[in-house]
Each structure stands twice: as C-alpha cells, then as structure tokens.
Write an enzyme that holds these catalytic residues in place. Sequence first.
Site, short mmCIF file in Angstrom:
data_model
loop_
_atom_site.label_atom_id
_atom_site.label_comp_id
_atom_site.label_asym_id
_atom_site.label_seq_id
_atom_site.Cartn_x
_atom_site.Cartn_y
_atom_site.Cartn_z
N SER A 32 -6.10 29.34 37.27
CA SER A 32 -6.84 30.31 36.15
C SER A 32 -7.51 31.34 36.51
CB SER A 32 -7.89 29.28 35.53
OG SER A 32 -8.37 29.64 34.34
N ASN A 33 -8.25 31.86 36.07
CA ASN A 33 -9.31 32.63 36.55
C ASN A 33 -10.69 33.07 36.16
OD1 ASN A 33 -9.46 34.61 33.85
ND2 ASN A 33 -7.21 34.31 34.06
N HIS A 34 -11.45 33.77 36.45
CA HIS A 34 -12.78 33.85 36.37
C HIS A 34 -13.36 34.57 34.89
CE1 HIS A 34 -13.81 32.28 40.24
NE2 HIS A 34 -13.08 33.42 40.82
N ALA A 72 -8.01 36.85 29.19
CA ALA A 72 -7.28 37.06 30.43
C ALA A 72 -6.23 36.09 30.56
CB ALA A 72 -8.47 36.89 31.60
#
Length: 222
Positions: free
Chosen positions: A29-31, A95
Amino acid sequence: FERGLLSGRHVLINAGPTREAIDPVRYISNHSSGKMGFALAEAAAEAGARVTLVAGPVNLPTPARVQRIDVTSAQDMLDACLAALPADIFIASAAVADYRPASAADQKMKKDTANEDGLTLTLVRNPDILATLAEHSQRPDCCVGFAAETHDVLNYAADKLQRKKLDLIVANDVSQSGIGFNSDDNAVTLIDRQLERCSLPQASKQKLARQIIARIAGQLNH
Ligand code: C5P
C-alpha cells in the site's frame, strides 16, 4: 463559494490508498491519508451535489450528505466507480497502487528455509481507474486527476492531463514538507485543457477543496 453551485449534479470522487493483497495477512500500500478527497467530497456536498465517495482504507469520518463506499484493492475501487456511473464529475484523488502481486496466496506465506537470502514477488499492473472512466461510453463531463510529483511537477502534470484525456489536473509538489501526502495543508496548481495554469497557495485542504470545486463548477457550467 456558492451553495447551489452543483445542485442537480452527481459528483463521483475516489480517495485514499488501495491495498493489494500478498496473502491473507500482508499487503502492499502507500501513505495516502485520503484527506484531500474527503475534503473535496464535503465541499461538493456543500455546493449542493449528490456525492458518491469511493474510499480506500482510511481513518476519516464520512462527510455529511455523502454516500460512502468502502473498498480495498484497486480492482474493487474500479468496479465501485464504474457501478456509480453516470456522474457529471469524476475526481480521482485516490493514490491507486500501480501494481499488485500477480497472485495473492490463499494461505499465510511461510519463511522459505530453502531460500534464506530473499523472496521475489511478481507484480502486475493495476488498471488505471481515471483513464478507464475518461474513455468510458458514460464518461463524466468533467474528469479531474491529481498529479503528485517530487520534481518537474507542472510538466508531468500537463503530460498526464493530455495522456489521460482529462479536463483538469491538480498538481502538487510532494517534495515540500508540510503539504501534500498526510498533512492538513496543501498547495496546488490547477491546469486545464488549454494548459492554462492557476496556482492556489498553501491553505487547509478544506479551503483548497472549496476553491477546486468552484473551479470545476465554473468549467462545467461554461
Ligand atoms: O499516473 P499517475 O499515477 O501519476 O496519475 C495520477 C492520477 O491518476 C490520479 O488522479 C490517480 O487517482 C489516477 N490513477 C488511477 N489509477 C491508477 C493510477 C493512477 O486512477 N492505477
């Protein structure tokens, strides 16, 4: 900011990160916090629109009068966005993970004793949600993308606008601390199809969201 600006319009927004399963307990995943997308959903509802917010895994309350659909992976997010059509406006603030594991193991992966050095994961490309909706037979009249870049922000953003056939792109420089990913403030430049630029200086994501929604409404009612 006029309250009736978007009355009678359906605004579809996606927000937050996606999670791509490696096995039942692990993911890529991402932030992304989802804050900008949630602020846009709130502003669109305040402007009188019917709002559908397709949210990845985030820790945020649902804005008043917004219909929220929670999803996990990029594929789920695409399916939920397609199911929400028709819409007058699509704002792609999510995102979305560009890649996912080629296959998710159905059991928790064990450390491989035969290979102590490492593990190679094969990734495959995820669908581009924004490009898919921008080319769809039920294409929303106004398709808006985000471009978060660390360098050469405006050139990449203008390129993305043309490549993905967008009506507007919101460019932000994520190399500057205190704005963008995960923070409460942002500073963005809007670029339209005529490649005209409009800079919105650093402000809260709520304030910027209202400015962006006003700009989108102006473009739609033109
Ligand atoms: O190509 P890039 O990821 O930088 O483009 C960013 C824009 O494209 C954002 O609006 C994002 O929501 C959208 N996007 C998408 N699906 C992807 C990747 C990006 O909708 N798989």
